[in-house]
Design an enzyme around this catalytic site. Structure first.
Site, mmCIF file in Angstrom:
data_model
loop_
_atom_site.group_PDB
_atom_site.id
_atom_site.type_symbol
_atom_site.label_atom_id
_atom_site.label_comp_id
_atom_site.label_asym_id
_atom_site.label_seq_id
_atom_site.Cartn_x
_atom_site.Cartn_y
_atom_site.Cartn_z
ATOM 1 N N LYS A 48 0.829 -1.216 0.000
ATOM 2 C CA LYS A 48 0.000 0.000 0.000
ATOM 3 C C LYS A 48 0.862 1.263 0.000
ATOM 4 C CE LYS A 48 -4.344 -1.750 1.856
ATOM 5 N NZ LYS A 48 -5.320 -1.681 2.958
ATOM 6 N N LYS A 90 -11.451 -6.151 -7.812
ATOM 7 C CA LYS A 90 -12.396 -5.057 -8.019
ATOM 8 C C LYS A 90 -11.707 -3.821 -8.571
ATOM 9 C CE LYS A 90 -11.694 -3.227 -3.483
ATOM 10 N NZ LYS A 90 -12.177 -2.747 -2.218
ATOM 11 N N LYS A 112 -5.771 -13.078 -10.140
ATOM 12 C CA LYS A 112 -6.916 -13.099 -9.238
ATOM 13 C C LYS A 112 -7.954 -12.067 -9.672
ATOM 14 C CE LYS A 112 -7.774 -12.618 -4.426
ATOM 15 N NZ LYS A 112 -7.372 -11.901 -3.247
#
Ligand code: TRP
Length: 334
Positions: A114, A199, A196
Site C-alpha cells: 500500500k 475489483k 486473481k
C-alpha cells in the site's frame, strides 16, 4: 450470547465487492452464525488509512450493512455493527500500540504494497492498521477469524500481541485462530484467468461485482476468455475454462466432476450462458434485497445501533480488564 465460540469478521466499506468476496466470505456467514456467536463489523476506521471521499464512505458503509443483511446475517442471532460506533476499538489499539514494534509493522507485506500504491499518503494509520485489526479481534475474546490469505500476516500479529500481552500482564486475551477458506474459492479474472479477480481491475469485464444485474452478469460471462480447443474440463493449460467451471460449481452447488459431465460435448457459448445464469440466480436476488434495505436508512441505523450496544458490552468487559492489568486507575462512577 450463549456458550458457543466467538467468531469475528470485518470487511472494509471501501466500495465494490466482487463474487470473490462473496464466495470467500459473505456466502459463509449465514451458516457460520448458527454454529458460532457471530460478530460482524464494518471496518470503517480502517478505510481512513487511504484517502476516502467522506460522502462516498458514508454511502459505502450503508451499502455494506445492507449487503451483510441481504446475504443472510440475522441481527437477532449475530452482532452487526460499525467499528467507529464502539470506541473500545481505538482505545484498545492505543494500549496494543505500546507493545507493538515499528519493525514488525513496517515489515508487513500489505503495508509495503500500500505504501507503493499510495506514495503520496504513507500515513501512521496505514502502518498501524494491523494493530487496530488486532484490537478488533482481541476485544471479543474471539476464537475464530475467517480471513482471506492476504490477511494471514495480520492475524499472526494479533496472535503475537495477545501472547505478548498475556505474558507480560497475565492471562487476558484469548489467542485467536484464523480460518482460511478452501482454495476452491479462489476466483480468477474473467479477462486474464492467470490473475486473481480484482475489483480494482481497470477492465470492468474482468470481474463480477455484487452490484451487477442479471444482464450485465450474463454479458460479462459471454465475453470471458476461454481457451483454444473446445473441451470443457479443468486442466492446468486451460485456466479460463477451469475458472468458469470453478465458478459454476460454487454457484450451482455441484461438484466439478458433475459440472464437467453436464457440459460434455457442449459448446463454449452454451456453457458460458449457463455459468452466467447460475451466478445471476444467486447474486441478483441479493442485489435486489440490498437495494430494498438501502431504501430504509432508519432500519439500518437501528440495526447498527443495537449491534453497537451489544458489541460495546462485550468490548468494554475486555478493555476494563486490560486497563486494570496495565495499572490505570479506574474512574470512580456515580
Ligand atoms: N483488514 C481486513 C480486510 O481488509 C478487514 C478487517 C478489519 C478484519 N478488522 C478485521 C478482518 C478483523 C478480520 C478481523 O480484509
Amino acid at each position: 450470547m450463549d456458550d458457543k465460540k466467538i467468531l469475528f469478521s470485518a470487511i472494509q466499506p471501501s466500495g465494490i465487492l466482487t463474487i470473490g468476496n462473496y464466495l470467500g466470505a459473505l456466502r459463509n456467514f449465514k451458516k457460520l452464525q448458527d454454529d458460532y456467536n457471530g460478530i460482524f463489523s464494518l471496518a470503517d476506521l480502517h478505510t481512513l488509512t487511504v484517502k476516502q471521499d467522506p460522502q462516498v464512505l458514508r454511502k459505502n458503509t450503508y451499502e455494506l450493512a445492507a449487503l451483510y443483511l441481504a446475504c443472510g446475517i440475522d441481527p437477532e442471532k449475530s452482532i452487526l455493527f460499525a467499528q467507529s460506533h464502539v470506541p473500545a476499538h481505538t482505545e484498545l489499539a492505543w494500549v496494543l500500540n505500546t507493545i507493538a514494534y515499528p519493525g514488525e509493522l513496517s515489515r508487513m507485506t500489505q503495508f509495503k504494497d500500500k505504501s507503493k500504491k499510495h506514495e503520496d499518503n504513507i500515513n501512521m494509520g496505514l502502518m498501524d492498521y494491523p494493530v487496530l485489526m488486532a484490537a478488533d479481534i482481541l476485544l471479543y475474546q474471539t476464537e475464530l477469524v475467517p480471513i482471506g490469505a492476504d490477511q494471514k500476516q495480520h492475524l499472526e500479529l494479533a496472535r503475537d500481541l495477545a501472547i505478548r500481552f498475556n505474558n507480560r500482564f497475565g492471562e487476558t486475551f484469548k489467542v485467536p485462530e484464523g480460518y482460511i477458506g478452501k482454495t476452491g474459492a479462489r476466483v480468477m479474472s474473467l479477462a486474464e484467468p492467470e490473475r486473481k479477480m480484482s475489483k480494482s481491475d481497470a477492465n470492468l469485464n474482468a470481474f463480477i461485482s455484487m452490484d451487477d444485474d442479471t444482464d450485465t452478469i450474463i454479458r460479462k460471462f459471454k465475453r470471458a476468455v476461454t481457451d483454444s480447443d473446445n473441451k470443457i474440463i479443468c486442466a492446468p493449460d486451460k485456466p479460463g475454462i477451469t475458472n468458469l467451471l470453478t465458478i459454476y460449481s460454487l454457484f450451482a452447488s455441484v461438484s466439478i466432476e458433475d459440472a464437467e459431465k453436464e457440459f460434455e460435448g457442449k459448446g463454449y457459448g452454451d456453457f458460458k450462458l449457463k455459468v452466467g445464469e447460475a451466478v445471476a440466480s444467486v447474486i441478483d436476488p441479493i442485489r435486489q434485497e440490498k437495494n430494498k434495505l438501502l431504501a430504509d436508512k432508519s432500519y439500518l441505523d437501528d440495526v447498527l445501533s443495537q449491534g453497537a450496544d451489544r458489541a460495546a458490552r462485550l468490548a468494554y468487559r475486555t478493555l476494563g480488564k486490560v486497563y486494570k492489568k496495565v495499572g490505570l486507575v479506574p474512574r470512580k462512577r456515580g
